[in-house]
Write a protein that holds these residues in place. Structure first.
Motif: not given
Ligand code: MG
Length: 262
Positions: A190-217
């Motif tokens: 029920g919350r807005t996800p925010l994920f912050i990462g620096d590496d290729l391994t974080d891209e899957a996390g960014f994709k997921q959080v974008n799909a949930l209309r969250g904030i990706t950094i």
């Protein structure tokens, strides 16, 4: 104006926080065991977690035990080994495991193969293997070829390249799947996800959080599907400290207005 000005205002109490560790909360070191998170940042993370009712998780390639050591006294939800192991907010562990015979065969094969490359070593993570070449960067191509050869023969594994490391992990595991699992559960749901990462391994996390209309950094250089950007670990620290400071001011104001109303 700093780069962090472009990150939209964060509603601390409504956010589900997901942080990568190495290269995001902590500077990269020659050896992973030398990495630390500054004490004031750990304190700030505890405050963010409290403000979000515990909806803060570290999401890292490291095993969970290492995350606990690095982030102490913070010890909450966490995903280790890129999500192959996950500790939920109740403290229950979820894991994806390789079969014991496969893990044993791989350990033996990789340890033998890596002896040909000076300065490189294999890290056994239980559910994944990391081939490190930070101290033997001239062997990058050979290490990648070695890893590629293994995944060609074992389709249940995939490659996860990182900074001076390539990992072999179960195909169904990534940081996006770990974040999606947290987001199904209290206190994250029920919350807005925010994920912050620096590496290729974080891209899957960014994709997921974008799909949930969250904030990706994304931290640092390189292409990314993340919507926002910070330059380096120092900027991440400044951004976190500013958030906590704003939170403090907001709660002082709230207390004042409650007091004024009496
Ligand atoms: Mg990282």
């Amino acid at each position: 104006m700093t780069l962090s000005d472009s990150i939209p205002p964060i509603m601390l109490a409504d956010t589900a926080w997901f942080f990568d560790v190495d290269g995001t909360l902590a500077g990269i070191e020659t050896r992973p065991e030398w990495v630390t998170i500054p004490a004031n940042i750990k304190e700030a993370l505890c405050k963010l977690s409290d403000a979000a009712n515990g909806a803060l998780a570290l999401v890292s390639g490291r095993p969970i035990a290492e995350l606990d050591t690095l982030s102490a006294p913070l010890r909450g939800p966490a995903a280790g080994v890129h999500g192959a192991k996950r500790r939920d907010a109740r403290g229950d562990l979820h894991r994806v495991a390789l079969s014991a015979p496969l893990a044993a065969a791989l350990a033996q094969e990789l340890k033998q193969a890596i002896t040909a490359f000076d300065g490189c070593h294999v890290e056994e993570k239980g559910v994944a293997f990391a081939l490190h070449y930070r101290q033997g960067p001239q062997h990058q191509e050979s290490i990648l070829a070695l890893a590629q050869d293994v995944v060609t023969r074992y389709p249940e594994l995939v490659l996860q390249p990182g900074k001076c490391v390539v990992e072999l992990k179960p195909a169904c595991v990534d940081k996006g799947a770990a974040i999606a699992a947290f987001m199904q559960e209290a206190p994250f749901a029920g919350r807005t996800p925010l994920f912050i990462g620096d590496d290729l391994t974080d891209e899957a996390g960014f994709k997921q959080v974008n799909a949930l209309r969250g904030i990706t950094i994304k931290v640092g250089p390189g292409n990314s599907v993340a919507r926002y950007h910070l330059d380096d670990v120092d900027q991440v620290h400044q951004w976190i400290l500013t958030l906590v400071e704003k939170q403090k001011n907001q709660s002082i104001k709230t207390k004042k207005s409650v007091g004024e109303g009496l």
